[in-house]
Design an enzyme around this catalytic site. Structure first.
Site, short mmCIF file in Angstrom:
data_model
loop_
_atom_site.label_atom_id
_atom_site.label_comp_id
_atom_site.label_asym_id
_atom_site.label_seq_id
_atom_site.Cartn_x
_atom_site.Cartn_y
_atom_site.Cartn_z
N ARG A 106 -8.36 -0.24 4.19
CA ARG A 106 -7.43 0.73 3.62
C ARG A 106 -6.06 0.10 3.37
NH1 ARG A 106 -6.10 4.65 7.21
NH2 ARG A 106 -4.95 5.55 5.45
N ASP A 151 4.56 0.94 11.85
CA ASP A 151 3.37 0.26 11.35
C ASP A 151 3.25 -1.19 11.82
OD1 ASP A 151 2.38 2.46 10.06
OD2 ASP A 151 2.84 1.80 8.03
N ARG A 204 -4.68 10.75 3.78
CA ARG A 204 -3.63 11.77 3.85
C ARG A 204 -2.61 11.64 2.73
NH1 ARG A 204 -3.11 14.72 8.42
NH2 ARG A 204 -0.93 15.04 7.87
N ARG A 207 1.47 14.54 11.92
CA ARG A 207 2.00 14.41 10.57
C ARG A 207 2.00 15.75 9.83
NH1 ARG A 207 0.47 8.56 7.95
NH2 ARG A 207 -1.15 8.00 9.41
N LYS A 214 0.83 -1.20 0.00
CA LYS A 214 0.00 0.00 0.00
C LYS A 214 0.86 1.25 0.00
CE LYS A 214 -1.72 1.99 3.81
NZ LYS A 214 -1.76 3.47 3.76
N ASN A 215 1.87 1.30 0.85
CA ASN A 215 2.66 2.51 1.01
C ASN A 215 3.63 2.74 -0.14
OD1 ASN A 215 1.41 3.14 3.42
ND2 ASN A 215 2.94 2.11 4.68
N VAL A 218 7.68 7.47 16.76
CA VAL A 218 7.36 8.06 15.46
C VAL A 218 6.08 8.90 15.53
CG1 VAL A 218 6.85 7.57 13.04
CG2 VAL A 218 8.54 6.18 14.27
N CYS A 229 -5.29 13.66 12.18
CA CYS A 229 -4.99 12.25 12.02
C CYS A 229 -5.08 11.57 13.38
CB CYS A 229 -3.60 12.06 11.44
SG CYS A 229 -3.12 10.34 11.24
#
Length: 419
Positions: free
Chosen positions: A398, A306, A93, A122, A22-23, A328, A117
């Site tokens: 998502r 993640d 985003r 972010r 996805k990223n 993070v 978020c």
């Protein structure tokens, strides 16, 4: 609103195919705006965020088709709009990734600010800072970032903090800039590397790929190409953690070992037996309960944020006490309150969670708060005794392709309930 129902207690066994990342696919789709010829993107995961990105590009005039082999054909030659509206950006985003390509190729862009978020602020300041350094006139008005430039000029851009989307946006802007751009303190994540490799296949000239310093020699144009998205390391890790939690044995196929070091190291620390091949990773827990493992998140190549939620779930039923420190995002422990409803023993102290493993958790009705929290709660439901119902599972769509079907094929008793 759909829900996921899990009847826990079954160990995972078998093989599972890993989808495209996805990223990686989202910035790669945005990069198609830079080409003056059609593109073909393959190994595309069937995800809600991909659909949103396609809708956003379509509104700009990009012509997209999706075939039965999950390849997206992208024709950007008819673009007639340079606006990313709030209605789409607020749901994802990553929509801000069209900012760099639009200003680089068309000299103008109007992109909505992403807004709040769940997991952290972010900020977009790094994106704006980089574009201004490249010579763009950037203003923020009425909730939109407005940018224009005749042609961007190469320069030195030093990122104040490591930011994945910030690096990607500035990288995409720089490939068509006049002269050379040096991006310092660049993100090194595999998904950034994948974008850079795609840009190179389109004709870009980039040095230092995979390092914290990217040197970009601007070119006059980028051409079309066919590019295969890399496998999703977070989906891979999620299935491996679920296998470790349930005491099972699963082989993840179509993945990459070389980008999984931090996660695999922690799984071995939890007592898992790991074996690997060219494009597969197998985890065998041999029916044993995992051991607690301490986690500290940080930018790649350190442990990925993640995967923090998934290891939080593992530590809830592990033997011993674990300390998880999130460095993070400042608000990424919302899943702990839902895990406590299942019987987890967790104490929060700022950005640290102290978890004492329990032998058993029990099913309950819980609610997902974000994408990775959704995966965490699904994994917890796999080991909780009795039924667990997870609400607001639209988050999971998502980033995970058919997660209940894949887990079901591995032996989990899991199904989606209609609204």
């Amino acid at each position: 609103m759909t829900r996921i129902l899990i009847d826990g207690g079954e160990a995972l066994y078998g093989e599972v195919d890993i989808s495209g990342a996805k990223n990686a696919v989202l910035p790669i789709l945005a990069s198609c705006l830079l080409a003056d010829e059609p593109m073909i993107i393959s190994n595309v995961p069937h995800l809600h965020d991909v659909t949103t990105t396609m809708e956003l590009l379509g509104q700009m005039g990009v012509y997209l088709t999706l075939d039965d082999r999950m390849r997206i054909q992208v024709n950007p030659s008819l673009i007639d709009s340079y606006i990313a509206p709030y209605e789409l950006v607020k749901t994802m985003r990553a929509s801000i990734l069209v900012l760099g390509p639009l200003i680089a190729r068309f000299g103008q862009a109007r992109v909505s600010l992403p807004g709040g978020c769940q997991i952290g602020s972010r900020p977009v300041e790094q994106h704006i800072h980089g574009l201004r350094a490249l010579g763009a006139q950037v203003s923020v008005e009425n909730g939109y970032i407005k940018a224009q430039a005749k042609r961007l000029k190469g320069t030195r851009v030093s990122m104040d903090m490591v930011t994945v989307t910030g690096t990607e946006n500035i990288l995409m802007a720089a490939v068509l800039a006049e002269g050379t751009t040096i991006i310092e303190n660049a993100a090194r994540e595999p998904e950034v590397v994948d974008l850079a490799n795609c840009l190179m296949a389109m004709g870009a000239d980039i040095e230092g790929i995979g390092t914290s310093t990217l040197t970009v020699h601007g070119v006059e144009r980028l051409h079309g190409t066919e590019y295969k998205v890399l496998p999703d390391r977070i989906e891979t890790g999620t299935f491996l953690v679920g296998t470790a939690m349930t005491g099972g044995k699963v082989r993840t196929r179509g993945t990459r070992v070389d980008i999984m070091d931090a996660v695999l190291g922690k799984l071995e620390g939890a007592g898992a037996h790991i074996s690997t091949g060219d494009n597969w990773i197998e985890l065998d827990m041999r029916g044993k309960r995992p051991r607690a493992v301490n986690i500290t998140t940080a930018p790649y190549p350190a442990f990925p944020t993640d995967m923090q939620a998934q290891f939080t779930a593992l530590n809830c039923i592990a033997e011993g006490v674990a300390v998880i420190t999130e460095k993070v995002f400042e608000n990424r422990f919302m899943h702990t309150h839902e895990l406590q409803r299942l019987g987890a023993d967790i104490r929060l102290e700022g950005n640290t969670a102290i978890i004492k493993g329990v032998e058993h958790m029990s099913g309950a009705q819980i609610m997902a708060t974000d994408l990775r929290a959704s995966a965490c709660l699904v994994l917890a439901g796999l080991v909780a005794q009795g039924e667990t119902t997870i609400d607001r599972v639209y988050h999971i769509d998502r980033g995970y392709e058919n997660i209940e079907e894949k887990l079901g094929m591995l032996g989990a008793r899991i199904r989606r309930l209609p609204a």
